[in-house]
Design a protein around this motif. Structure first.
Motif, PDB file in Angstrom:
ATOM      1  N   ASP A   1       1.022  -1.137  -0.406  1.00  0.00           N
ATOM      2  CA  ASP A   1       0.250  -0.116   0.021  1.00  0.00           C
ATOM      3  C   ASP A   1       0.700   1.408  -0.254  1.00  0.00           C
ATOM      4  O   ASP A   1       0.540   2.349  -0.558  1.00  0.00           O
ATOM      5  CB  ASP A   1      -0.886   0.140   1.391  1.00  0.00           C
ATOM      6  CG  ASP A   1      -2.537   1.241   1.181  1.00  0.00           C
ATOM      7  OD1 ASP A   1      -2.072   1.207  -0.241  1.00  0.00           O
ATOM      8  OD2 ASP A   1      -2.218   1.943   1.602  1.00  0.00           O
TER       9      ASP A   1
ATOM     10  N   ARG B   1       2.474   1.384  -3.238  1.00  0.00           N
ATOM     11  CA  ARG B   1       0.984   2.585  -4.407  1.00  0.00           C
ATOM     12  C   ARG B   1       0.504   3.547  -4.268  1.00  0.00           C
ATOM     13  O   ARG B   1       1.116   4.335  -5.004  1.00  0.00           O
ATOM     14  CB  ARG B   1       0.051   1.311  -4.127  1.00  0.00           C
ATOM     15  CG  ARG B   1      -1.471   1.919  -5.021  1.00  0.00           C
ATOM     16  CD  ARG B   1      -2.516   1.255  -4.689  1.00  0.00           C
ATOM     17  NE  ARG B   1      -3.202   1.662  -2.913  1.00  0.00           N
ATOM     18  CZ  ARG B   1      -3.658   2.681  -3.231  1.00  0.00           C
ATOM     19  NH1 ARG B   1      -4.022   3.876  -4.004  1.00  0.00           N
ATOM     20  NH2 ARG B   1      -3.802   2.988  -1.498  1.00  0.00           N
ATOM     21  N   GLN B   2       0.732   3.902  -2.878  1.00  0.00           N
ATOM     22  CA  GLN B   2       0.532   5.808  -2.533  1.00  0.00           C
ATOM     23  C   GLN B   2       1.816   6.640  -3.164  1.00  0.00           C
ATOM     24  O   GLN B   2       1.084   7.108  -3.997  1.00  0.00           O
ATOM     25  CB  GLN B   2       0.837   6.319  -1.361  1.00  0.00           C
ATOM     26  CG  GLN B   2      -0.687   5.524  -0.790  1.00  0.00           C
ATOM     27  CD  GLN B   2      -1.579   5.328   0.419  1.00  0.00           C
ATOM     28  OE1 GLN B   2      -1.302   6.783   0.580  1.00  0.00           O
ATOM     29  NE2 GLN B   2      -1.785   4.695   1.446  1.00  0.00           N
TER      30      GLN B   2
ATOM     31  N   THR C   1       1.363   5.844  -7.163  1.00  0.00           N
ATOM     32  CA  THR C   1       0.235   6.458  -7.768  1.00  0.00           C
ATOM     33  C   THR C   1      -0.060   7.665  -7.459  1.00  0.00           C
ATOM     34  O   THR C   1      -0.743   8.605  -8.050  1.00  0.00           O
ATOM     35  CB  THR C   1      -1.096   5.751  -7.866  1.00  0.00           C
ATOM     36  OG1 THR C   1      -0.868   4.913  -6.636  1.00  0.00           O
ATOM     37  CG2 THR C   1      -0.346   4.299  -8.781  1.00  0.00           C
ATOM     38  N   VAL C   2       0.189   8.565  -6.261  1.00  0.00           N
ATOM     39  CA  VAL C   2      -0.820   9.331  -5.560  1.00  0.00           C
ATOM     40  C   VAL C   2       0.275  10.527  -5.527  1.00  0.00           C
ATOM     41  O   VAL C   2       0.043  11.148  -5.704  1.00  0.00           O
ATOM     42  CB  VAL C   2      -1.212   8.945  -3.605  1.00  0.00           C
ATOM     43  CG1 VAL C   2      -1.364  10.522  -3.260  1.00  0.00           C
ATOM     44  CG2 VAL C   2      -2.609   7.989  -4.131  1.00  0.00           C
ATOM     45  N   SER C   3       1.665  10.029  -4.994  1.00  0.00           N
ATOM     46  CA  SER C   3       2.510  11.180  -5.341  1.00  0.00           C
ATOM     47  C   SER C   3       3.235  10.677  -6.456  1.00  0.00           C
ATOM     48  O   SER C   3       4.193  12.475  -6.477  1.00  0.00           O
ATOM     49  CB  SER C   3       3.596  11.032  -3.695  1.00  0.00           C
ATOM     50  OG  SER C   3       3.104  10.956  -2.074  1.00  0.00           O
TER      51      SER C   3
END
Length: 141
Positions: free
Chosen positions: A105, A108-109, A112-114
């Motif tokens: 996780d 992934r964060q 994709t998010v950062s």
């Protein structure tokens, strides 16, 4: 046809004693209390062979038609320690699974998010770039 028998073994002095619960006969002295087929072996390695011999004689069958599954009756303190160890093993595996999910996780964060690169994600997380790649690949599955 092969017949399977459960055998329960326990240490009895210098010998291993084993019982074959499926093989019983009525007690001539105490009605209602069956006599269980038993035997002895000098080592754990000898238990299965000795048990097959007893079963073959008791059941009047060829020894090659007998298969045995040996379990061990351990002293209570040993059994408790073993059970505790198995419980801790299971808890440890569950904790490792949870840690891996959290690590996936985090990757992934970051990715994709950062929008961090694999190399930057690896540096920030203290992992190798290859490990980040692996975690990212398992996240997609």
């Amino acid at each position: 046809m092969i017949t399977n028998y459960d055998v329960v073994a326990y240490r009895d002095g210098k010998w291993w004693t084993f019982e074959i619960p499926a093989l019983t006969s009525p007690s001539p002295n105490t009605p209602g209390h069956p006599i269980v087929a038993m035997g002895q072996a000098r080592t754990v390695a000898d238990i299965a062979e000795e048990a097959r011999d007893v079963i073959a004689l008791w059941a009047e069958v060829d020894e090659s038609s007998v298969s045995v599954e040996v379990s061990y009756r351990l002293p209570p303190a040993v059994q408790r320690a073993l059970d505790d160890a198995k419980g801790l093993d299971a808890a440890g595996r569950a904790a490792l699974d949870e840690a891996a999910a959290l690590r996936r996780d985090a990757v992934r964060q970051l990715r994709t998010v950062s929008g961090l690169s694999q190399a930057d994600s690896a540096a920030v997380l203290g992992l190798s770039r290859q490990r980040v790649q692996q975690l990212e690949a398992t996240t997609r599955q």
